[in-house]
Design a protein around this motif. Structure first.
Motif, short mmCIF file in Angstrom:
data_model
loop_
_atom_site.label_atom_id
_atom_site.label_comp_id
_atom_site.label_asym_id
_atom_site.label_seq_id
_atom_site.Cartn_x
_atom_site.Cartn_y
_atom_site.Cartn_z
N GLN A 40 0.83 -1.21 0.00
CA GLN A 40 0.00 0.00 0.00
C GLN A 40 0.86 1.26 0.00
O GLN A 40 0.51 2.25 -0.64
CB GLN A 40 -0.96 -0.01 1.18
N LEU A 41 1.99 1.21 0.68
CA LEU A 41 2.91 2.35 0.67
C LEU A 41 3.51 2.54 -0.72
O LEU A 41 3.64 3.66 -1.20
CB LEU A 41 4.01 2.15 1.71
N HIS B 81 0.87 4.08 -2.98
CA HIS B 81 0.69 5.50 -2.67
C HIS B 81 1.84 6.32 -3.27
O HIS B 81 1.61 7.35 -3.91
CB HIS B 81 0.59 5.70 -1.16
N TYR B 82 3.06 5.86 -3.06
CA TYR B 82 4.23 6.56 -3.61
C TYR B 82 4.14 6.64 -5.13
O TYR B 82 4.32 7.71 -5.72
CB TYR B 82 5.52 5.84 -3.18
N SER C 170 5.80 6.44 6.94
CA SER C 170 4.39 6.82 7.10
C SER C 170 3.90 7.42 5.79
O SER C 170 4.70 7.79 4.93
CB SER C 170 4.27 7.87 8.23
N VAL C 171 2.59 7.55 5.65
CA VAL C 171 2.02 8.19 4.47
C VAL C 171 2.51 9.62 4.35
O VAL C 171 2.82 10.11 3.27
CB VAL C 171 0.48 8.09 4.49
N ASP D 36 4.42 11.24 1.25
CA ASP D 36 3.96 12.47 0.61
C ASP D 36 5.10 13.48 0.49
O ASP D 36 5.23 14.15 -0.55
CB ASP D 36 2.78 13.08 1.37
#
Length: 157
Positions: A20-21, A24-25, A149-150, A154
């Protein structure tokens, strides 16, 4: 110098939390660079073969579960990526199917993998592709540490 074909960021989607990381990246990188996000889920063959009818049913169930997983992920990540991701579902060994897809799809330009944080190491794909499997790649790999972490992702993307 602008490319006519957008860069495609490929992420392997599996049952690990670190994927999931990586998704997202890759979604943020795709959005910020005018690229596209592609998701690959590989349905691994079972260790034990059953009767053909039972195996076919189990295979269909694994495919439906993969489609459901990817649909949920696409719904979550499309707003971040700026477009609906391309989706690939394949059956076989993850590393073989991943390498085959990269060879077959010239638009795929970057592989993004999440590294596990367990004592066993970063995971079998990361270990293989950063070791002897690296000679089989035609594209760079970005490895997203599983401990980020998200918010950290970010900031980095």
């Amino acid at each position: 110098m602008a490319d006519s074909v957008p860069r495609v960021f490929l992420v392997v989607v599996d049952e690990t939390p670190e994927h999931q990381l990586a998704v997202h990246y890759a979604a943020r990188r795709a959005a910020h660079t005018g690229g596209r996000l592609a998701l690959l889920h590989v349905i691994e063959p079972p260790d034990v073969q059953h009767w053909i009818a039972i195996e076919e049913l189990a295979r269909e169930e694994r495919r439906e579960a993969a489609e459901e997983l990817l649909q949920k992920l696409c719904d979550q990540i499309a707003p971040i990526a700026g477009a609906m991701p391309m989706v690939y579902i394949r059956e076989g060994r993850a590393r073989d199917e991943l390498l085959a897809l990269i060879a077959e799809e010239p638009a795929i330009s970057i592989l993004v993998l999440g590294a596990g944080t367990s004592a066993e190491g970063p995971g079998p794909l990361v270990s293989y592709l950063t070791g002897r499997g690296s000679t089989r790649l035609r594209i760079p790999i970005t490895i997203v540490p599983g401990g980020l972490s998200v918010d950290q992702i970010d900031a980095l993307s």
